[in-house]
Design a protein around this motif. Structure first.
Motif, PDB file in Angstrom:
ATOM      1  N   VAL B 102      38.508 -32.220  -7.097  1.00 39.58           N
ATOM      2  CA  VAL B 102      37.306 -31.692  -7.743  1.00 39.58           C
ATOM      3  C   VAL B 102      36.742 -32.692  -8.725  1.00 39.58           C
ATOM      4  O   VAL B 102      35.549 -32.953  -8.783  1.00 39.58           O
ATOM      5  CB  VAL B 102      37.601 -30.419  -8.564  1.00 39.58           C
ATOM      6  CG1 VAL B 102      36.458 -29.452  -8.443  1.00 39.58           C
ATOM      7  CG2 VAL B 102      38.921 -29.809  -8.191  1.00 39.58           C
ATOM      8  N   GLU B 103      37.639 -33.222  -9.503  1.00 32.37           N
ATOM      9  CA  GLU B 103      37.267 -34.192 -10.517  1.00 32.37           C
ATOM     10  C   GLU B 103      36.372 -35.277  -9.962  1.00 32.37           C
ATOM     11  O   GLU B 103      35.341 -35.620 -10.513  1.00 32.37           O
ATOM     12  CB  GLU B 103      38.561 -34.822 -11.032  1.00 32.37           C
ATOM     13  CG  GLU B 103      38.520 -35.304 -12.439  1.00 32.37           C
ATOM     14  CD  GLU B 103      39.871 -35.937 -12.757  1.00 32.37           C
ATOM     15  OE1 GLU B 103      39.922 -37.160 -12.855  1.00 32.37           O
ATOM     16  OE2 GLU B 103      40.875 -35.186 -12.867  1.00 32.37           O
ATOM     17  N   LYS B 104      36.798 -35.797  -8.821  1.00 27.34           N
ATOM     18  CA  LYS B 104      36.063 -36.905  -8.249  1.00 27.34           C
ATOM     19  C   LYS B 104      34.719 -36.448  -7.711  1.00 27.34           C
ATOM     20  O   LYS B 104      33.727 -37.157  -7.813  1.00 27.34           O
ATOM     21  CB  LYS B 104      36.892 -37.541  -7.139  1.00 27.34           C
ATOM     22  CG  LYS B 104      36.549 -38.995  -6.998  1.00 27.34           C
ATOM     23  CD  LYS B 104      37.561 -39.767  -6.228  1.00 27.34           C
ATOM     24  CE  LYS B 104      37.193 -41.235  -6.217  1.00 27.34           C
ATOM     25  NZ  LYS B 104      37.953 -41.984  -5.211  1.00 27.34           N
ATOM     26  N   VAL B 105      34.692 -35.271  -7.144  1.00 28.13           N
ATOM     27  CA  VAL B 105      33.433 -34.733  -6.655  1.00 28.13           C
ATOM     28  C   VAL B 105      32.415 -34.681  -7.778  1.00 28.13           C
ATOM     29  O   VAL B 105      31.279 -35.121  -7.636  1.00 28.13           O
ATOM     30  CB  VAL B 105      33.622 -33.308  -6.092  1.00 28.13           C
ATOM     31  CG1 VAL B 105      32.278 -32.706  -5.738  1.00 28.13           C
ATOM     32  CG2 VAL B 105      34.528 -33.340  -4.880  1.00 28.13           C
ATOM     33  N   PHE B 106      32.843 -34.188  -8.922  1.00 27.13           N
ATOM     34  CA  PHE B 106      31.902 -34.070 -10.028  1.00 27.13           C
ATOM     35  C   PHE B 106      31.477 -35.433 -10.564  1.00 27.13           C
ATOM     36  O   PHE B 106      30.337 -35.614 -10.952  1.00 27.13           O
ATOM     37  CB  PHE B 106      32.483 -33.195 -11.134  1.00 27.13           C
ATOM     38  CG  PHE B 106      32.354 -31.737 -10.826  1.00 27.13           C
ATOM     39  CD1 PHE B 106      31.138 -31.104 -10.961  1.00 27.13           C
ATOM     40  CD2 PHE B 106      33.430 -31.013 -10.367  1.00 27.13           C
ATOM     41  CE1 PHE B 106      30.996 -29.766 -10.648  1.00 27.13           C
ATOM     42  CE2 PHE B 106      33.304 -29.674 -10.049  1.00 27.13           C
ATOM     43  CZ  PHE B 106      32.086 -29.047 -10.194  1.00 27.13           C
ATOM     44  N   LYS B 107      32.392 -36.349 -10.552  1.00 35.59           N
ATOM     45  CA  LYS B 107      32.014 -37.687 -10.988  1.00 35.59           C
ATOM     46  C   LYS B 107      30.934 -38.260 -10.087  1.00 35.59           C
ATOM     47  O   LYS B 107      29.963 -38.841 -10.557  1.00 35.59           O
ATOM     48  CB  LYS B 107      33.236 -38.617 -10.979  1.00 35.59           C
ATOM     49  CG  LYS B 107      34.026 -38.569 -12.268  1.00 35.59           C
ATOM     50  CD  LYS B 107      35.133 -39.623 -12.275  1.00 35.59           C
ATOM     51  CE  LYS B 107      36.106 -39.365 -13.414  1.00 35.59           C
ATOM     52  NZ  LYS B 107      37.367 -40.105 -13.255  1.00 35.59           N
ATOM     53  N   TYR B 112      25.193 -39.287  -9.027  1.00 38.00           N
ATOM     54  CA  TYR B 112      24.105 -39.138  -8.079  1.00 38.00           C
ATOM     55  C   TYR B 112      22.844 -38.605  -8.774  1.00 38.00           C
ATOM     56  O   TYR B 112      21.751 -39.131  -8.610  1.00 38.00           O
ATOM     57  CB  TYR B 112      24.503 -38.198  -6.933  1.00 38.00           C
ATOM     58  CG  TYR B 112      23.336 -37.792  -6.073  1.00 38.00           C
ATOM     59  CD1 TYR B 112      22.924 -38.586  -5.020  1.00 38.00           C
ATOM     60  CD2 TYR B 112      22.626 -36.620  -6.351  1.00 38.00           C
ATOM     61  CE1 TYR B 112      21.835 -38.242  -4.247  1.00 38.00           C
ATOM     62  CE2 TYR B 112      21.527 -36.267  -5.588  1.00 38.00           C
ATOM     63  CZ  TYR B 112      21.137 -37.074  -4.534  1.00 38.00           C
ATOM     64  OH  TYR B 112      20.053 -36.729  -3.794  1.00 38.00           O
ATOM     65  N   VAL B 113      23.036 -37.556  -9.541  1.00 39.70           N
ATOM     66  CA  VAL B 113      21.886 -36.943 -10.201  1.00 39.70           C
ATOM     67  C   VAL B 113      21.257 -37.900 -11.210  1.00 39.70           C
ATOM     68  O   VAL B 113      20.038 -38.044 -11.282  1.00 39.70           O
ATOM     69  CB  VAL B 113      22.283 -35.643 -10.926  1.00 39.70           C
ATOM     70  CG1 VAL B 113      21.064 -35.033 -11.609  1.00 39.70           C
ATOM     71  CG2 VAL B 113      22.877 -34.659  -9.951  1.00 39.70           C
ATOM     72  N   ALA B 114      22.107 -38.567 -11.970  1.00 38.47           N
ATOM     73  CA  ALA B 114      21.598 -39.508 -12.964  1.00 38.47           C
ATOM     74  C   ALA B 114      20.748 -40.560 -12.280  1.00 38.47           C
ATOM     75  O   ALA B 114      19.702 -40.975 -12.777  1.00 38.47           O
ATOM     76  CB  ALA B 114      22.738 -40.154 -13.717  1.00 38.47           C
TER      77      ALA B 114
END
Lengths: 350, 350
Positions: B102-107, B112-114
DNA sequence: ATTAGCACTCCAAATGAATGAGTGCTAACA
DNA sequence: TGTTAGCACTCATTCATTTGGAGTGCTAAT
């Protein structure tokens, strides 16, 4: 070595020391006043002129004072600082609470250091590729997934949910656990090579494909964020006007935000540290093994937990940072880290 | 509502739109040229003067053009933007790879959004206090420690090495595992109250104190970093001259680096979102539930995985950010997140 | 070898004039 | 009555100029 007589060294020392504080070019008159050498500004001027010829200082323009060069800083760090200021700064014991998750310990640590030095700080958790597998466990989560937990030496835990393709009853799971543990315990990631992998797959019999998935995941899991980097205090660079114009600051912060770049940097620092056999290193300006630190200095401490398990604390700041303070802080941290984390390994029966 | 006739709205729209691009006060002549209203600058001047009286724009000084006020932006976001620009921007499918940690997904996600918005971005992993326990496991690590693994819904895994005070053989461990799972599975942290705890301790018999340790650790483990925050793109503020002077930038980045502050902010945003029943929110200047965003706007999307499990994506930028782009991006992300993460919960048998 | 003295250089801050973008107002116009 | 042209006025920005001061290098005296 004889290049600089005592008086020149004194003057150079005074120049650098003063410049570290102010960040302004320092002139002969100032030196004459702040030192107790009892020399007139004119004499100082002559000496400073010599120092300039020898490359220890420069003046940014005709009628400005002198500013240390990289060579000057280098001399300061290597010779002057060591000799003059051996007053032992009080050693603060940092709270290293090992019952917390490693992750959290490092977060606290990096923010502690950033605060103590008032500089941007990074720290790498011990690289776990060289770390040994202590314990592996598969367990049931739901019909489609199993949970894989890998515990490394130093109680670093990694886990991952692995989708399973085939059915897997409790007994089979038990057997797999046995199999994995007997073959992998005590090994580093580097030692888990192809030969071993195929051997395990053979032994797995009908479960060969789930074992494959698991092994891949282990490799992935261990290596994916090898060199996890924590940072703190990035905005401290704004304390130094010479780095705070928006171009410079932006460039610096960009780099500092990019964990991959930092990981590269730390990798090179660790190689370097190995070569030189030093734990504490100072890179002044271009000396740093990275492209974008021209205007900065980098001070690093590589801690060593034995068995090639290493991590690095690094501080990046302007060339005119307070090297002494930073270095004592880092060296202090380094030994405390080594003590604490090693101690936690003494617990293990392996 | 009738406060602004159509022409005024057109002019206000043009002013804001132009200002969003340039960041410079915009004058009557400019508006007269860039719109197809066929009005002279003089007319525009009159209208703009009215708009100023009504509080939608201000001029920073006597002979400057006009700049939108918070009220102006608000009107733009609520009315003008929605009406004018309903051209659907292409929806990019973001790679959400759920097999990763999960951690990596959020990273990946936050970066991506930034990148897509070119703004500082933060994202909170789903708060797990309201999440349910799916599976608990204690296992042997070494003589002095046991490993505690807690799997929550959505396959969020937490683990911790717990020192054990008393001996604990395999069978006892098995019994403890049974005990913990039968009592705790399917519960949220909030539902694990004192009564339940003492009931479990009773049932544990001789192991009452190790159970206590374990329960404490569970509570700790789950709540310690409730609201984990990931950030990216902080340096994007340097793209906006009005925020890049070193005082402002430093203050902003200080806040942005402080994950606790951001967590507070996100918490309040989530409460807000609940109150208003909206997933997507725009805070302009002082509207934001935080002290230090006077010069900024905050756009947030709160995603909801059901059962009160929520997380928030937030973007902070200058007031003159490209609201449309940002909002479509976030709303897009929001739905994809909800789909992907919910889908992963469908797998579970509970 | 050290120092006082002086001419010279150059930066930084202060001053001031020119420029130009923009406004508000008024009077004329459709 | 709404729109527009025209004009005087304001104010930020830019640029050149001036001024003051800090600092150097050199020379001559001690």
């Amino acid at each position: 070595m004889d290049e600089l007589n005592e008086r020149k060294q004194n003057i150079l020392y005074a120049v650098i020391k003063y410049y570290l504080e102010t960040g302004e070019p320092v002139g002969s008159r100032t030196i004459s006043k702040i030192t107790d050498l009892n020399l007139s500004s004119a004499t100082i001027r002559n000496e400073m002129s010599d120092l300039e010829d020898l490359g220890y200082v420069v003046s940014p323009h005709t009628s400005a004072g002198r500013v240390p060069t990289d060579k000057g800083y280098r001399f300061y760090v290597d010779k002057l600082m060591a000799e003059k200021d051996k007053e032992v700064s009080e050693v603060k014991e940092v709270m290293l609470n090992q019952t917390e998750r490693v992750e959290k310990v490092f977060k606290q640590l990096v923010s502690y250091v950033a605060n103590a030095t008032q500089l941007p700080t990074m720290i790498s958790a011990p690289s776990i590729t060289k770390n040994r597998v202590k314990f592996i466990q598969l367990s049931y989560v739901d019909d489609k997934n199993v949970l894989l937990v890998v515990v490394m030496e130093g109680n670093v835990v990694r886990n991952r949910v692995v989708p399973k393709s085939s059915a897997l009853d409790n007994e089979a799971m038990l057997r797999l656990n046995m199999l994995l543990n007997t073959h992998l315990n005590g090994l580093t990631l580097q030692e888990i090579n192809l030969g071993l992998v195929s051997k395990i797959k053979d032994a797995a019999g009908e479960f060969t494909n789930i074992v494959e998935e698991v092994l891949n995941t282990i490799a992935d899991t261990i290596s994916e964020d090898d060199l996890e980097i924590y940072t703190s205090g990035a905005t401290n660079i704004f304390k130094y006007p010479e780095l705070s114009d928006s171009r410079r600051a932006s460039a610096f912060l960009d780099n500092f935000e990019d964990k991959e770049d930092l990981a590269d940097l730390i990798n090179e620092v660790q190689i370097d540290s190995e070569k030189r056999g030093t734990g504490l290193q100072v890179y002044i300006g271009d000396e740093a093994p990275s492209k974008n630190l021209k205007d900065c200095s980098l001070v690093t401490a590589t801690y060593d937990l034995g068995n090639g398990v290493k991590g690095t604390i690094g501080i990046i700041g302007p060339k005119r940072m307070d090297y002494e303070n930073v270095m004592t802080n880092l060296s202090n941290l380094k030994s405390q880290l080594e003590n604490t984390l090693k101690r936690s390994d003494d617990n293990e029966p392996i």
